[in-house]
Write a protein that holds these residues in place. Sequence first.
Motif, mmCIF file in Angstrom:
data_model
loop_
_atom_site.group_PDB
_atom_site.id
_atom_site.type_symbol
_atom_site.label_atom_id
_atom_site.label_comp_id
_atom_site.label_asym_id
_atom_site.label_seq_id
_atom_site.Cartn_x
_atom_site.Cartn_y
_atom_site.Cartn_z
ATOM 1 N N LEU A 112 35.247 -3.437 -61.133
ATOM 2 C CA LEU A 112 35.451 -4.799 -60.658
ATOM 3 C C LEU A 112 34.609 -5.768 -61.097
ATOM 4 O O LEU A 112 34.653 -6.799 -60.558
ATOM 5 N N GLY A 113 33.641 -5.431 -62.132
ATOM 6 C CA GLY A 113 32.560 -6.495 -62.558
ATOM 7 C C GLY A 113 31.490 -6.644 -61.375
ATOM 8 O O GLY A 113 31.632 -5.842 -60.157
ATOM 9 N N ASN A 114 30.846 -7.817 -61.562
ATOM 10 C CA ASN A 114 29.684 -8.090 -60.730
ATOM 11 C C ASN A 114 30.063 -9.365 -59.728
ATOM 12 O O ASN A 114 29.187 -9.713 -59.047
ATOM 13 N N GLU A 115 31.353 -9.809 -59.770
ATOM 14 C CA GLU A 115 31.546 -10.916 -59.228
ATOM 15 C C GLU A 115 32.428 -10.770 -57.824
ATOM 16 O O GLU A 115 32.794 -11.639 -56.950
ATOM 17 N N GLY A 116 32.559 -9.347 -57.309
ATOM 18 C CA GLY A 116 33.474 -9.078 -56.265
ATOM 19 C C GLY A 116 34.895 -8.879 -56.888
ATOM 20 O O GLY A 116 35.225 -8.954 -57.738
ATOM 21 N N ARG A 140 32.035 3.073 -55.483
ATOM 22 C CA ARG A 140 30.425 2.824 -56.243
ATOM 23 C C ARG A 140 30.103 1.156 -55.821
ATOM 24 O O ARG A 140 30.764 0.315 -56.007
ATOM 25 N N TYR A 141 28.831 1.256 -55.525
ATOM 26 C CA TYR A 141 28.214 -0.187 -55.362
ATOM 27 C C TYR A 141 26.911 -0.203 -55.529
ATOM 28 O O TYR A 141 26.096 0.635 -55.810
ATOM 29 N N ASN A 142 26.059 -1.304 -55.651
ATOM 30 C CA ASN A 142 24.731 -1.541 -56.018
ATOM 31 C C ASN A 142 24.166 -2.270 -54.732
ATOM 32 O O ASN A 142 24.545 -2.745 -53.808
ATOM 33 N N GLN A 143 22.598 -2.227 -54.910
ATOM 34 C CA GLN A 143 21.878 -2.840 -53.784
ATOM 35 C C GLN A 143 22.072 -4.355 -53.640
ATOM 36 O O GLN A 143 21.728 -4.908 -52.583
ATOM 37 N N SER A 144 22.725 -5.143 -54.467
ATOM 38 C CA SER A 144 23.175 -6.366 -54.202
ATOM 39 C C SER A 144 24.342 -6.652 -53.086
ATOM 40 O O SER A 144 24.502 -7.638 -52.880
ATOM 41 N N LEU A 198 33.554 -1.617 -45.920
ATOM 42 C CA LEU A 198 34.541 -2.281 -46.906
ATOM 43 C C LEU A 198 35.845 -1.678 -46.572
ATOM 44 O O LEU A 198 36.320 -0.470 -46.836
ATOM 45 N N PRO A 199 36.628 -2.763 -45.863
ATOM 46 C CA PRO A 199 38.174 -2.362 -45.436
ATOM 47 C C PRO A 199 39.076 -2.527 -46.544
ATOM 48 O O PRO A 199 38.997 -3.428 -47.285
ATOM 49 N N MET A 200 39.819 -1.610 -46.819
ATOM 50 C CA MET A 200 40.831 -1.474 -47.865
ATOM 51 C C MET A 200 42.370 -1.341 -47.334
ATOM 52 O O MET A 200 42.556 -0.253 -46.179
ATOM 53 N N PRO A 255 37.126 -11.216 -48.043
ATOM 54 C CA PRO A 255 37.046 -12.036 -49.159
ATOM 55 C C PRO A 255 36.375 -11.700 -50.432
ATOM 56 O O PRO A 255 35.351 -10.717 -50.321
ATOM 57 N N LYS A 256 36.505 -12.323 -51.544
ATOM 58 C CA LYS A 256 35.802 -11.598 -52.805
ATOM 59 C C LYS A 256 34.462 -11.795 -52.643
ATOM 60 O O LYS A 256 33.398 -10.826 -52.989
ATOM 61 N N GLU A 257 33.696 -12.845 -51.878
ATOM 62 C CA GLU A 257 32.269 -12.894 -51.687
ATOM 63 C C GLU A 257 31.752 -11.765 -51.351
ATOM 64 O O GLU A 257 30.478 -11.543 -51.482
ATOM 65 N N TYR A 258 32.241 -11.244 -50.137
ATOM 66 C CA TYR A 258 31.934 -10.343 -49.398
ATOM 67 C C TYR A 258 31.871 -8.977 -50.242
ATOM 68 O O TYR A 258 30.963 -8.116 -49.659
ATOM 69 N N THR A 259 32.469 -8.867 -51.150
ATOM 70 C CA THR A 259 32.255 -7.422 -51.932
ATOM 71 C C THR A 259 31.552 -7.711 -53.168
ATOM 72 O O THR A 259 31.712 -6.660 -53.872
ATOM 73 N N LYS A 260 30.929 -8.691 -53.283
ATOM 74 C CA LYS A 260 29.941 -8.738 -54.588
ATOM 75 C C LYS A 260 29.042 -7.476 -54.417
ATOM 76 O O LYS A 260 28.331 -7.106 -53.475
#
Length: 159
Positions: free
Chosen positions: A31-35, A66-70, A76-78, A139-144
């Motif tokens: 998904l990259g780093n932008e969410g 997979r996610y990082n500390q940021s 995460l609802p899907m 929202p995209k910002e929530y998933t960064k």
Amino acid sequence: MVKAFVLMFLVVAVSGCNKTDDMVYSEYVSLGNEGWDPVNVLVFSPGVADSVALSRNGYTLVLNVRYNQSCQAKELPMAITEESADGEISSEIVTVPLCDRRGRPLGKKSLVLYELSDTLRTNMNLQDGYWVEIVSMCPKEYTKGVTDIGLSLIKNSYD
């Protein structure tokens, strides 16, 4: 310097070891780093490529995150849509918790990522053309910080 590199390589190699004898499918979408934009529908076609791997005992379908500390999301609802064995299409909302009550990340940690797995189906039979779509419900910002979404298909092997 070389010793440090070799030691780091061994730690990564050992920490990444899973029992994969029964895994017949595994795919991740980065998904990259932008969410994860909710308009970005992730499509998976889990199947068994080798007829030798077919199981009379069915399969287990596993969702991997997979996610990082940021990542600041606590969960995460899907929306997960799939086609059943009889051709019916169904959807459900699955919410994967990313942190415990104290805000500590959940999942298995590697050097920079956490990985969580959630069983979606057990004892399922596969048919040709089976597919799964996964969409973020926030929202995209929530998933960064959410870096990858994946599906694994594991052959059930009962003794």
